[in-house]
Scaffold this motif. Structure first.
Motif, mmCIF file in Angstrom:
data_model
loop_
_atom_site.group_PDB
_atom_site.id
_atom_site.type_symbol
_atom_site.label_atom_id
_atom_site.label_comp_id
_atom_site.label_asym_id
_atom_site.label_seq_id
_atom_site.Cartn_x
_atom_site.Cartn_y
_atom_site.Cartn_z
ATOM 1 N N ALA A 1 21.435 -0.652 7.351
ATOM 2 C CA ALA A 1 21.913 -0.589 7.744
ATOM 3 C C ALA A 1 21.515 1.060 8.189
ATOM 4 O O ALA A 1 21.374 1.280 9.656
ATOM 5 N N SER A 2 21.108 2.287 7.728
ATOM 6 C CA SER A 2 20.960 3.291 8.169
ATOM 7 C C SER A 2 19.040 3.341 8.668
ATOM 8 O O SER A 2 19.008 4.653 8.412
ATOM 9 N N ASP A 3 18.326 3.151 7.963
ATOM 10 C CA ASP A 3 16.765 2.529 7.693
ATOM 11 C C ASP A 3 16.149 2.254 9.151
ATOM 12 O O ASP A 3 17.805 2.137 10.156
ATOM 13 N N LEU A 4 15.266 2.064 9.604
ATOM 14 C CA LEU A 4 14.459 2.254 11.196
ATOM 15 C C LEU A 4 15.301 0.609 11.418
ATOM 16 O O LEU A 4 15.120 -0.062 13.259
ATOM 17 N N THR A 5 15.582 -0.623 10.300
ATOM 18 C CA THR A 5 15.674 -1.833 10.618
ATOM 19 C C THR A 5 17.308 -2.473 10.465
ATOM 20 O O THR A 5 17.543 -2.001 9.800
ATOM 21 N N ALA A 6 17.212 -2.308 11.477
ATOM 22 C CA ALA A 6 18.807 -2.592 11.772
ATOM 23 C C ALA A 6 19.040 -3.645 11.637
ATOM 24 O O ALA A 6 18.199 -4.591 11.406
ATOM 25 N N PRO A 7 20.478 -4.715 11.252
ATOM 26 C CA PRO A 7 20.765 -5.816 10.609
ATOM 27 C C PRO A 7 20.473 -6.334 11.379
ATOM 28 O O PRO A 7 19.948 -7.796 11.450
ATOM 29 N N ALA A 8 20.469 -6.867 12.926
ATOM 30 C CA ALA A 8 20.239 -7.524 14.398
ATOM 31 C C ALA A 8 18.808 -7.617 13.962
ATOM 32 O O ALA A 8 18.002 -8.546 14.827
ATOM 33 N N GLN A 9 17.804 -6.509 13.599
ATOM 34 C CA GLN A 9 16.609 -7.053 13.536
ATOM 35 C C GLN A 9 16.435 -8.409 12.275
ATOM 36 O O GLN A 9 15.084 -9.381 12.931
ATOM 37 N N LEU A 10 17.018 -8.319 11.332
ATOM 38 C CA LEU A 10 17.130 -9.322 10.007
ATOM 39 C C LEU A 10 16.942 -10.982 10.992
ATOM 40 O O LEU A 10 16.660 -11.862 10.170
ATOM 41 N N LEU A 11 18.517 -10.740 11.489
ATOM 42 C CA LEU A 11 18.917 -11.297 12.424
ATOM 43 C C LEU A 11 18.093 -12.696 13.250
ATOM 44 O O LEU A 11 17.564 -13.617 13.416
ATOM 45 N N GLN A 12 17.159 -11.706 14.329
ATOM 46 C CA GLN A 12 16.255 -11.834 14.606
ATOM 47 C C GLN A 12 14.474 -12.706 13.663
ATOM 48 O O GLN A 12 14.799 -13.666 14.173
ATOM 49 N N VAL A 13 14.226 -12.556 12.449
ATOM 50 C CA VAL A 13 13.598 -12.764 11.456
ATOM 51 C C VAL A 13 14.035 -14.020 11.807
ATOM 52 O O VAL A 13 13.470 -15.156 11.217
ATOM 53 N N TRP A 14 15.680 -14.334 11.030
ATOM 54 C CA TRP A 14 15.404 -15.353 9.983
ATOM 55 C C TRP A 14 15.897 -16.152 11.514
ATOM 56 O O TRP A 14 15.343 -17.465 11.144
ATOM 57 N N GLY A 15 16.294 -15.875 12.463
ATOM 58 C CA GLY A 15 15.545 -16.927 13.018
ATOM 59 C C GLY A 15 14.917 -17.408 13.604
ATOM 60 O O GLY A 15 14.492 -19.001 14.560
ATOM 61 N N GLU A 16 13.400 -16.707 13.710
ATOM 62 C CA GLU A 16 12.265 -17.175 14.354
ATOM 63 C C GLU A 16 11.904 -17.861 13.087
ATOM 64 O O GLU A 16 11.359 -19.199 13.142
ATOM 65 N N ALA A 17 12.208 -17.787 11.413
ATOM 66 C CA ALA A 17 12.038 -18.545 10.943
ATOM 67 C C ALA A 17 12.076 -20.022 10.697
ATOM 68 O O ALA A 17 11.740 -20.696 10.500
ATOM 69 N N ALA A 18 13.364 -20.285 12.270
ATOM 70 C CA ALA A 18 14.172 -20.868 11.566
ATOM 71 C C ALA A 18 12.888 -22.597 12.517
ATOM 72 O O ALA A 18 13.149 -23.501 12.185
#
Length: 197
Positions: free
Chosen positions: A98-115
């Motif tokens: 949560a503290s690095d450049l990659t906010a959790p929202a970005q991971l959720l975007q990646v997972w959504g694209e992976a679908a």
């Protein structure tokens, strides 16, 4: 013309990946264009395409770098004596994420694209399997030291519990992104209190 060293290539790729992460954080993976990554990095199209085939290649590299950071943090925790409980490890990994450049929202975007993106789905699957194995090994080691289980018994517990601990990470990512009144501190406290020990 001077020879380009592996160290130079690695440094240039890291520079581009960091710029991409900054751009992704502002606009998301899907909405960020290669032009915006170029502007963020200050590099020419040629300099970027010498390192990456395109945006998908950059996304894959960024995801792998993030995964490597989490694995390195897990290795650092494994070196502690006594070992932190597995739930404390999950707290530490979520806090770092949560503290690095990659906010959790970005991971959720990646997972959504992976679908809908088979290549991205494959990459996400590999990252998950790597993280699951790392957690299995950590949980096994912790149970051997903390509860005196044999390596075989501890491995079986690790196999059973690792997906549960990773699900706590996934739950944090989803809820912190979409739940308006999400209380991250309360989530981490409850997770650490309630997950198996």
């Amino acid at each position: 013309m001077p020879k380009v060293t592996d160290e130079y290539r690695s440094a240039r790729r890291a520079e581009i990946a960091e710029a991409a992460q900054a751009a992704f954080r502002r606009k998301g993976f899907q909405a960020t264009s290669m032009a915006e990554i170029m502007a963020e990095s200050g590099l020419s199209a040629g300099a970027i395409y010498n390192q990456y085939k395109g945006k998908a290649d950059i996304v894959h590299d960024v995801a792998n770098r993030i995964s490597r950071q989490r694995l390195d943090e897990l290795d650092e925790l494994k070196a502690q004596n006594p070992l932190p409980a597995p739930s404390a490890v999950v707290r530490a990994l979520i806090t770092a994420m949560a503290s690095d450049l990659t906010a959790p929202a970005q991971l959720l975007q990646v997972w959504g694209e992976a679908a809908t993106d088979p290549d991205l789905a494959e990459m996400c699957g590999k990252v998950y399997l790597t993280m699951r194995q790392a957690h299995i090994e950590y949980i096994s080691l912790w149970h051997q030291r903390e509860h005196g289980l044999s390596p075989e018994e501890a491995d079986a517990v690790g196999v059973a519990q690792a997906p549960l601990f990773l699900s706590a990470v996934h739950g944090y990512v989803v809820q912190s992104t979409i739940v308006p009144d999400f209380d991250g501190a309360a989530y981490l406290d409850a997770m650490e209190a309630l997950l198996p020990r």
